[in-house]
Write a protein that holds these residues in place. Structure first.
Motif, PDB file in Angstrom:
ATOM      1  N   MET A   1       2.852  -7.225   1.895  1.00 50.34           N
ATOM      2  CA  MET A   1       2.892  -7.193   3.351  1.00 50.34           C
ATOM      3  C   MET A   1       4.020  -8.029   3.938  1.00 50.34           C
ATOM      4  SD  MET A   1      -1.198  -7.683   3.847  1.00 50.34           S
ATOM      5  CE  MET A   1      -1.097  -8.085   5.588  1.00 50.34           C
ATOM      6  N   ALA A   2       4.380  -9.113   3.272  1.00 48.50           N
ATOM      7  CA  ALA A   2       5.342 -10.063   3.821  1.00 48.50           C
ATOM      8  C   ALA A   2       6.742  -9.463   3.858  1.00 48.50           C
ATOM      9  CB  ALA A   2       5.338 -11.340   2.993  1.00 48.50           C
ATOM     10  N   GLY A   3       7.577 -10.032   4.718  1.00 50.96           N
ATOM     11  CA  GLY A   3       8.961  -9.590   4.796  1.00 50.96           C
ATOM     12  C   GLY A   3       9.384  -9.322   6.226  1.00 50.96           C
ATOM     13  N   TYR A   4      10.670  -9.253   6.426  1.00 55.62           N
ATOM     14  CA  TYR A   4      11.245  -9.164   7.773  1.00 55.62           C
ATOM     15  C   TYR A   4      10.881  -7.848   8.456  1.00 55.62           C
ATOM     16  CZ  TYR A   4      14.708  -9.220  11.523  1.00 55.62           C
ATOM     17  OH  TYR A   4      15.334  -9.183  12.752  1.00 55.62           O
ATOM     18  N   ASP A   5      10.545  -7.961   9.726  1.00 54.40           N
ATOM     19  CA  ASP A   5      10.205  -6.823  10.584  1.00 54.40           C
ATOM     20  C   ASP A   5      11.138  -6.884  11.792  1.00 54.40           C
ATOM     21  OD1 ASP A   5       9.153  -5.036  12.420  1.00 54.40           O
ATOM     22  OD2 ASP A   5       7.090  -5.788  12.315  1.00 54.40           O
ATOM     23  N   ARG A   6      12.130  -6.018  11.833  1.00 58.21           N
ATOM     24  CA  ARG A   6      13.155  -6.110  12.885  1.00 58.21           C
ATOM     25  C   ARG A   6      12.622  -5.774  14.268  1.00 58.21           C
ATOM     26  NH1 ARG A   6      16.001  -1.118  13.922  1.00 58.21           N
ATOM     27  NH2 ARG A   6      15.157   0.630  12.697  1.00 58.21           N
ATOM     28  N   PHE A   7      11.427  -5.208  14.342  1.00 51.91           N
ATOM     29  CA  PHE A   7      10.839  -4.869  15.632  1.00 51.91           C
ATOM     30  C   PHE A   7       9.934  -5.981  16.174  1.00 51.91           C
ATOM     31  CE2 PHE A   7      11.524  -0.785  13.415  1.00 51.91           C
ATOM     32  CZ  PHE A   7      12.438  -0.224  14.286  1.00 51.91           C
TER      33      PHE A   7
ATOM     34  N   LEU B   1       1.820  -1.354   7.440  1.00 46.19           N
ATOM     35  CA  LEU B   1       1.135  -0.267   6.723  1.00 46.19           C
ATOM     36  C   LEU B   1       2.130   0.530   5.887  1.00 46.19           C
ATOM     37  CD1 LEU B   1      -1.344   1.397   6.047  1.00 46.19           C
ATOM     38  CD2 LEU B   1      -1.043   2.647   8.198  1.00 46.19           C
ATOM     39  N   LYS B   2       3.347   0.711   6.393  1.00 44.43           N
ATOM     40  CA  LYS B   2       4.374   1.408   5.614  1.00 44.43           C
ATOM     41  C   LYS B   2       4.651   0.677   4.298  1.00 44.43           C
ATOM     42  CE  LYS B   2       6.875   3.644   9.426  1.00 44.43           C
ATOM     43  NZ  LYS B   2       8.152   3.724  10.178  1.00 44.43           N
ATOM     44  N   LYS B   3       4.671  -0.644   4.346  1.00 46.27           N
ATOM     45  CA  LYS B   3       4.915  -1.416   3.126  1.00 46.27           C
ATOM     46  C   LYS B   3       3.784  -1.209   2.115  1.00 46.27           C
ATOM     47  CE  LYS B   3       7.673  -5.063   5.270  1.00 46.27           C
ATOM     48  NZ  LYS B   3       7.761  -6.498   5.616  1.00 46.27           N
ATOM     49  N   LEU B   4       2.564  -1.231   2.606  1.00 50.13           N
ATOM     50  CA  LEU B   4       1.427  -1.034   1.717  1.00 50.13           C
ATOM     51  C   LEU B   4       1.407   0.391   1.157  1.00 50.13           C
ATOM     52  CD1 LEU B   4      -1.170  -2.985   3.852  1.00 50.13           C
ATOM     53  CD2 LEU B   4      -0.450  -3.605   1.541  1.00 50.13           C
ATOM     54  N   SER B   5       1.752   1.366   1.992  1.00 52.79           N
ATOM     55  CA  SER B   5       1.804   2.754   1.527  1.00 52.79           C
ATOM     56  C   SER B   5       2.909   2.933   0.491  1.00 52.79           C
ATOM     57  CB  SER B   5       2.021   3.699   2.711  1.00 52.79           C
ATOM     58  OG  SER B   5       0.921   3.656   3.594  1.00 52.79           O
ATOM     59  N   ALA B   6       4.046   2.269   0.708  1.00 51.84           N
ATOM     60  CA  ALA B   6       5.152   2.350  -0.252  1.00 51.84           C
ATOM     61  C   ALA B   6       4.754   1.767  -1.607  1.00 51.84           C
ATOM     62  CB  ALA B   6       6.374   1.622   0.292  1.00 51.84           C
ATOM     63  N   ALA B   7       3.813   0.820  -1.586  1.00 49.95           N
ATOM     64  CA  ALA B   7       3.308   0.244  -2.839  1.00 49.95           C
ATOM     65  C   ALA B   7       2.218   1.102  -3.464  1.00 49.95           C
ATOM     66  CB  ALA B   7       2.766  -1.157  -2.580  1.00 49.95           C
ATOM     67  N   GLY B   8       1.857   2.200  -2.792  1.00 42.01           N
ATOM     68  CA  GLY B   8       0.894   3.141  -3.348  1.00 42.01           C
ATOM     69  C   GLY B   8      -0.525   2.990  -2.852  1.00 42.01           C
ATOM     70  N   ALA B   9      -0.765   2.055  -1.905  1.00 43.15           N
ATOM     71  CA  ALA B   9      -2.122   1.875  -1.377  1.00 43.15           C
ATOM     72  C   ALA B   9      -2.536   3.110  -0.584  1.00 43.15           C
ATOM     73  CB  ALA B   9      -2.180   0.637  -0.491  1.00 43.15           C
TER      74      ALA B   9
END
Length: 467
Positions: free
Chosen positions: A229-235, A109-117
């Motif tokens: 949405m895609a990309g590494y998630d260290r958690f 969700l942080k990634k989508l919010s960073a893109a302005g969604a």
């Protein structure tokens, strides 16, 4: 605004970027639509009105100042209620999690919010992302016809997108729960390669089987969403540390020369005559676009594979619910309670044997998928009449999932391979029909090109539910 809610992201984004459409006005319109319509459809668990309007106001300021972030900027979306959003409940359809409030947004969700969604709400779902619902929660209603199934666990996601209540929704898929709701509600559903989208901050059903992916009204919209949405998630211990795929730059490149596999015998296992006819028409359309339809033989879908899926998923679900099950077994609903109870009887030897079968099947299946550019197949038998009490136990609901034909979906979850569901017609009763394009791991760009080319050559996606 009268029909804007049924538009694709690309169309709306163009208007937002040009200044013709205000993100605030758009968000208010969608919120008003939810208020007016969703009392009957029951797709939303939580409507995030205050957060959505604040995010819309921020997006409007940024765009006015020349800080346009891309095609999700100012676009209202929603998420399945097992994905964390800060200061909001994350309950996963579970009574045992009532009052559970997330401390932070999930990384996806942080990634989508960073893109302005703009987050417009959280969506209803089955209990624990399995098959049945808990009686404390509402069951989303299929907007095409209330007498039909709205799909499995991501049902609220499918309903909300189909009904024009958001422009995209996040769902999860462990045995078909992105592709089933996409099929049932006549929208696009994209289950990505396992590990491509990080899933920390999301409640677990089966840790080695769960996938997060988008449901949208257009294939291009799913590509836009997944690219963000895609990309590494260290958690997330399963997250893949690899470059984010480019899914959009070649979307219009066409499919000339692509080899699309089709196994008529495999399709006929569970597909209705109407669905088979729709698939054959879709294949002819793909041939017109330059693709080569190749006769293939899908690796055998044995009952042992389904038993292996059950052993792995049920044992992982028991581990995920260790804090509340069996200590609060009485607070679980009939279906999920039965599922967890059976999970406690699975031995380590059974789990080890299931994993041995899974590894062998995955190697064979992914090698088979790599022999073509994509495999065309059903996402399920087709529209299913909802004449079941979805609050019932596992025994009562088993006939529904026998009819759904998980042999079209489970193999892709077991092998971690992607699958894209796209509308391809209608039944005589006016219910949407769907086709699935499956591919080898990391073939999302190819699948989206195929789905997009087919969508552009046909008009099925232009029809909307009779709301």
């Amino acid at each position: 605004m009268s029909k804007l809610h049924y538009s694709g992201i690309c169309e709306v984004a163009e208007q937002i970027e040009s200044g013709k459409l205000s993100p605030v006005d758009l968000t208010r319109h969608m919120l008003d639509r939810i208020d007016a319509i969703d009392k009957d459809l029951k797709s939303f668990m939580t409507v995030t009105r205050d957060r959505a309007l604040k995010e819309a106001e921020k997006a409007e300021r940024e765009i006015a100042d020349g800080d346009y972030r891309g095609r999700l900027h100012g676009i209202p979306i929603a998420i399945k209620d097992l994905i964390d959003a800060k200061d909001l409940p994350t309950q996963g359809g579970l009574a045992v999690l009532k009052g559970n409030v997330a401390a932070n947004d999930a990384p996806v969700l942080k990634k989508l919010s960073a893109a302005g969604a703009i987050l417009i709400g959280k969506l209803n779902m089955t209990e624990g992302a399995m098959a049945g619902y808990h009686r404390d929660f509402e069951i989303p209603v299929n907007p095409w016809n209330a007498g039909y199934w709205s799909g499995a666990s991501s049902s609220g996601s499918g309903v909300s997108v189909a009904a024009g209540l958001c422009f995209a929704a996040l769902g999860t898929d462990t045995a078909g729960s992105i592709r089933f709701p996409a099929m049932a509600n006549g929208v696009v559903g994209l289950k990505p390669t396992f590990g491509l989208v990080g899933k920390s901050g999301a409640l677990t059903l089966g840790d080695s089987l769960d996938h997060i992916g988008p449901l949208t009204r257009r294939v291009a919209d799913a590509a836009i969403m997944l690219e963000v949405m895609a990309g590494y998630d260290r958690f997330d211990r399963h997250s893949l540390d690899r470059p984010v795929p480019d899914l959009t730059s070649n979307l219009d490149a066409g499919i000339a020369g692509m080899r699309i596999g089709y196994d008529a015998t495999y399709t006929a296992i569970g597909a209705s005559k109407e669905l088979i006819a729709a698939h054959e028409a879709a294949l002819l359309e793909l041939e017109k676009l330059g693709a080569q339809i190749v006769e293939v033989s899908v690796p055998s879908q044995t009952t042992e594979l389904m038993d292996a899926w059950f052993a792995i998923c049920a044992s992982e679900a028991v581990a995920a619910h260790a804090k509340t099950y069996p200590a609060r077994a009485a607070d679980y609903g009939g279906y999920f309670g039965d599922f967890l109870a059976l999970g406690t009887t699975i031995t380590q030897e059974q789990v080890d044997a299931a994993w041995q079968l899974r590894r062998a099947f995955s190697a064979e299946f992914n090698e088979f998928l790599a022999s073509v550019d994509a495999l065309a197949l059903p996402s399920g038998i087709g529209p299913l009449q909802n004449d079941y009490d979805l609050y019932q136990n596992a025994e009562a609901l088993q006939p529904l999932f026998d009819k759904a034909h998980l042999e079209y979906t489970v193999p892709f979850d077991m092998a971690g391979a992607p699958g894209l569901t796209v509308r391809c017609g209608f039944t005589a009763e006016g219910m949407p029909l769907a086709i699935q394009f499956g591919g080898a791991p990391f073939s999302e760009a190819t699948l989206c090109r195929i789905g997009h080319a087919y969508e552009q050559a046909t008009s099925w996606h232009e029809s909307n539910p009779p709301i």
